[in-house]
Design an enzyme around this catalytic site. Structure first.
Site, PDB file in Angstrom:
ATOM      1  N   GLN A  38      -5.677 -28.018 -10.537  1.00  0.00           N
ATOM      2  CA  GLN A  38      -5.962 -29.079 -11.658  1.00  0.00           C
ATOM      3  C   GLN A  38      -5.040 -30.300 -11.367  1.00  0.00           C
ATOM      4  O   GLN A  38      -3.665 -30.033 -10.735  1.00  0.00           O
ATOM      5  CB  GLN A  38      -5.921 -28.554 -12.885  1.00  0.00           C
ATOM      6  CG  GLN A  38      -7.006 -27.429 -13.182  1.00  0.00           C
ATOM      7  CD  GLN A  38      -8.561 -27.947 -12.876  1.00  0.00           C
ATOM      8  OE1 GLN A  38      -9.366 -27.228 -12.688  1.00  0.00           O
ATOM      9  NE2 GLN A  38      -8.893 -29.288 -12.996  1.00  0.00           N
ATOM     10  N   LYS A  88      -2.696  -3.458   8.374  1.00  0.00           N
ATOM     11  CA  LYS A  88      -3.044  -4.759   8.155  1.00  0.00           C
ATOM     12  C   LYS A  88      -2.170  -5.350   7.110  1.00  0.00           C
ATOM     13  O   LYS A  88      -1.967  -4.509   6.121  1.00  0.00           O
ATOM     14  CB  LYS A  88      -4.426  -5.095   8.013  1.00  0.00           C
ATOM     15  CG  LYS A  88      -5.416  -5.136   9.361  1.00  0.00           C
ATOM     16  CD  LYS A  88      -4.933  -6.294  10.302  1.00  0.00           C
ATOM     17  CE  LYS A  88      -5.332  -6.269  11.748  1.00  0.00           C
ATOM     18  NZ  LYS A  88      -5.006  -6.974  12.271  1.00  0.00           N
ATOM     19  N   GLY A 123      18.230  -5.647  -0.463  1.00  0.00           N
ATOM     20  CA  GLY A 123      18.704  -6.943  -1.077  1.00  0.00           C
ATOM     21  C   GLY A 123      17.367  -7.773  -1.257  1.00  0.00           C
ATOM     22  O   GLY A 123      17.363  -8.482  -1.827  1.00  0.00           O
ATOM     23  N   ASP A 131       0.928  -1.244  -0.046  1.00  0.00           N
ATOM     24  CA  ASP A 131       0.040  -0.081  -0.113  1.00  0.00           C
ATOM     25  C   ASP A 131       0.885   1.056  -0.173  1.00  0.00           C
ATOM     26  O   ASP A 131       1.505   1.465   1.149  1.00  0.00           O
ATOM     27  CB  ASP A 131      -0.822   0.241   1.230  1.00  0.00           C
ATOM     28  CG  ASP A 131      -1.785   0.982   1.316  1.00  0.00           C
ATOM     29  OD1 ASP A 131      -1.586   2.075   0.747  1.00  0.00           O
ATOM     30  OD2 ASP A 131      -2.563   1.334   2.358  1.00  0.00           O
ATOM     31  N   TYR A 146      -4.971  -0.397  17.038  1.00  0.00           N
ATOM     32  CA  TYR A 146      -5.095   0.970  17.251  1.00  0.00           C
ATOM     33  C   TYR A 146      -5.891   0.910  18.696  1.00  0.00           C
ATOM     34  O   TYR A 146      -6.767   0.739  18.625  1.00  0.00           O
ATOM     35  CB  TYR A 146      -6.253   1.658  16.535  1.00  0.00           C
ATOM     36  CG  TYR A 146      -5.694   2.532  15.187  1.00  0.00           C
ATOM     37  CD1 TYR A 146      -5.571   3.906  15.165  1.00  0.00           C
ATOM     38  CD2 TYR A 146      -5.326   1.841  14.218  1.00  0.00           C
ATOM     39  CE1 TYR A 146      -5.214   4.465  14.160  1.00  0.00           C
ATOM     40  CE2 TYR A 146      -5.001   2.453  12.911  1.00  0.00           C
ATOM     41  CZ  TYR A 146      -4.996   3.733  12.906  1.00  0.00           C
ATOM     42  OH  TYR A 146      -4.580   4.425  11.766  1.00  0.00           O
ATOM     43  N   TYR A 179       1.385   0.423  14.785  1.00  0.00           N
ATOM     44  CA  TYR A 179       0.334   0.083  13.717  1.00  0.00           C
ATOM     45  C   TYR A 179       0.721   0.892  12.503  1.00  0.00           C
ATOM     46  O   TYR A 179       1.112   1.873  12.539  1.00  0.00           O
ATOM     47  CB  TYR A 179      -1.090   0.647  14.184  1.00  0.00           C
ATOM     48  CG  TYR A 179      -2.133   0.308  13.202  1.00  0.00           C
ATOM     49  CD1 TYR A 179      -2.602  -1.060  12.891  1.00  0.00           C
ATOM     50  CD2 TYR A 179      -2.290   1.400  12.241  1.00  0.00           C
ATOM     51  CE1 TYR A 179      -3.550  -1.206  12.116  1.00  0.00           C
ATOM     52  CE2 TYR A 179      -3.420   0.803  11.062  1.00  0.00           C
ATOM     53  CZ  TYR A 179      -3.686  -0.329  11.185  1.00  0.00           C
ATOM     54  OH  TYR A 179      -4.586  -0.565  10.136  1.00  0.00           O
ATOM     55  N   ASP A 221      -7.774  -7.193   0.968  1.00  0.00           N
ATOM     56  CA  ASP A 221      -7.355  -5.989   1.750  1.00  0.00           C
ATOM     57  C   ASP A 221      -8.212  -5.865   2.867  1.00  0.00           C
ATOM     58  O   ASP A 221      -9.320  -6.485   2.929  1.00  0.00           O
ATOM     59  CB  ASP A 221      -8.064  -4.750   0.506  1.00  0.00           C
ATOM     60  CG  ASP A 221      -7.579  -3.299   1.112  1.00  0.00           C
ATOM     61  OD1 ASP A 221      -6.416  -3.366   1.747  1.00  0.00           O
ATOM     62  OD2 ASP A 221      -8.304  -2.472   0.701  1.00  0.00           O
TER      63      ASP A 221
HETATM   64  C1  F6R Z   1      -7.595  -0.598   8.189  1.00  0.00           C
HETATM   65  C2  F6R Z   1      -7.393   0.846   7.382  1.00  0.00           C
HETATM   66  C3  F6R Z   1      -8.206   2.045   7.799  1.00  0.00           C
HETATM   67  C4  F6R Z   1      -7.640   3.124   8.732  1.00  0.00           C
HETATM   68  C5  F6R Z   1      -8.663   4.152   8.966  1.00  0.00           C
HETATM   69  C6  F6R Z   1      -7.888   5.287   9.750  1.00  0.00           C
HETATM   70  O1  F6R Z   1      -6.647  -1.386   7.603  1.00  0.00           O
HETATM   71  O2  F6R Z   1      -6.396   1.125   6.830  1.00  0.00           O
HETATM   72  O3  F6R Z   1      -9.502   1.508   8.263  1.00  0.00           O
HETATM   73  O4  F6R Z   1      -7.068   2.350   9.993  1.00  0.00           O
HETATM   74  O5  F6R Z   1      -9.205   4.841   7.886  1.00  0.00           O
HETATM   75  O6  F6R Z   1      -6.711   5.805   9.048  1.00  0.00           O
HETATM   76  P1  F6R Z   1      -5.749   6.693   9.714  1.00  0.00           P
HETATM   77  O7  F6R Z   1      -5.361   6.494  10.933  1.00  0.00           O
HETATM   78  O8  F6R Z   1      -4.889   6.804   8.685  1.00  0.00           O
HETATM   79  O9  F6R Z   1      -6.784   8.089   9.588  1.00  0.00           O
HETATM   80 MG    MG Z   2      -3.988   2.194   3.332  1.00  0.00          MG
HETATM   81 MG    MG Z   3      -4.779  -1.984   2.127  1.00  0.00          MG
END
Ligand code: F6R
Ligand code: MG
Ligand code: MG
Length: 366
Positions: A241, A231, A103, A11, A347, A228, A131
């Site tokens: 197959q 994910k 690397g 991401d 979080y 954090y 996702d």
């Molecule tokens: C879950 C995710 C979103 C963010 C949420 C808060 O994996 O990426 O749910 O956790 O949108 O995002 P921030 O803290 O960046 O405002």
């Molecule tokens: Mg993101």
């Molecule tokens: Mg993502």
């Protein structure tokens, strides 16, 4: 012909918020990949997205963990991040935890699933990409594909499958691994993979052919970063197959939108919704978690495809059920089991609040 299939994803910026990838980022990645194909590093590639994750699917003959391939992915993510910053996309470069490439992208933030195989006469593969969830999300579907005869009739009536499969399971917290063989160790296996926040299936092997059948990414960004950062939004490659489950046996587990961890702020359980690529746009409460499936036929390393496997109407009921489950779970608001248990919350303000209120707790009389 020996072929390596590498799926490397990150991401590097969301559009809008964490809900989608920007088309200009995909176009830029496409350019990078095309150059690498033209200069012979790659045999073929396919660039796609799942929600806010950029997915680089590459074939080559350089083996797993190859420095040049990983550098190509890393440079693509770095250049993509520059563009993401220009567009002020949300969380530009969020999965790139290090400034310098050393690397191999493993442990640096991007997710990686790679397998080196001897390409069969015909080699159908399905690549799953998710996702708003973590790598343990594959545990139940992989178990059903490779160990559950109620899902995969081939385990009962196809000689190549009847010997069973070996599951390589990673303990993502203690950094250890174990391989358990099904069918005879199925119950032992379930003790571990039934706890997907801690144990993730890294790979599955055919015991008959001693061949890799499936491989997933098991990076846990939150553990890598120590704080954090999202994910891991994992990927998983599955061969189909012949001595492996049929394409339909590989896809059928996703007709159950089982509960996975992730969703809003990486802190909730929600249904895993199978969708077409264009519908991988988690928008409701940043979810619910999505999974896409692209099917390819390999032809001397060329990626013939993709077919968007979950675009099929037969997954409409699963999507409807996922929406119903999402409604039900959302009504729990900040309560478990919608919200993850405290120690799994990514979080959490719990430590600060516990500290602030520590003095107000009074011991209960016995
Ligand atoms: C879950 C995710 C979103 C963010 C949420 C808060 O994996 O990426 O749910 O956790 O949108 O995002 P921030 O803290 O960046 O405002
Ligand atoms: Mg993101
Ligand atoms: Mg993502």
């Amino acid at each position: 012909m020996r072929i390596t299939l590498s799926v490397i994803k990150a991401d590097i910026g969301g559009y809008v918020g964490h809900s989608e990838s920007h088309p200009d980022i995909l176009a830029l990645a496409e350019e990078h990949m095309a150059k690498a194909k033209a200069n012979g590093l790659l045999i073929d590639f396919h660039v796609t997205k799942c929600g806010d994750d950029l997915q680089l699917i590459m074939t080559h003959q350089h083996g797993e963990g190859n420095k040049e391939i990983h550098k190509l992915a890393w440079d693509t993510f770095i250049n993509g991040t520059e563009l993401a910053k220009k567009l002020k996309l949300y969380g530009a470069g969020q999965d790139l935890l290090s400034d310098a490439f050393s690397g191999n992208v493993k442990g640096m933030g991007p997710g990686v699933a790679e397998m080196e195989i001897e390409e069969r006469k015909s080699e159908p593969i399905v690549i799953f990409m998710a996702d708003k969830t973590s790598s343990g999300a594959w545990n139940m579907p992989l178990y059903k594909m490779f160990a559950d005869p109620f899902n995969t009739i081939g385990l009962v009536i196809a000689p190549g499958l009847h010997t069973g499969f070996g599951f390589e399971v990673h303990d993502v917290k203690e950094h250890r691994k174990i391989t358990l063989n099904t069918p005879e160790e199925a119950y032992d296996l379930l003790v571990f993979i039934g706890a997907p926040s801690r144990y993730a299936t890294k790979a599955v092997y055919s015991r008959e052919a001693k061949e890799i059948a499936a491989v997933s990414s098991t990076q846990r960004l939150s553990l890598i970063a120590g704080r954090y950062v999202g994910k891991d939004d994992p990927v998983c490659i599955v061969r189909c197959q012949g001595m492996f489950p049929a394409v339909g046996e590989v896809l059928d587990p996703f007709s159950l939108p089982h509960l996975v961890e992730g969703w809003m702020r990486g802190s909730h359980h929600g249904p895993f919704m199978p969708v077409a690529v264009e519908d991988s746009t988690p928008s409701r409460f940043d979810g619910p978690p999505r999974v896409i499936a692209l099917g390819f036929q390999l032809a001397d390393g060329k990626l013939v495809g993709p077919r968007d496997m979950f675009a099929d109407k037969s997954f409409d009921n699963a999507r409807q059920q996922a929406n119903d489950i999402a409604d039900y779970m959302r009504r729990h608001g900040p309560f478990e089991p919608h919200r993850l248990p405290l120690d799994e919350m990514e979080y959490t303000t719990m430590p600060q609040i516990a500290k602030r209120l520590a003095g107000r707790f009074q011991h209960l009389a016995d």
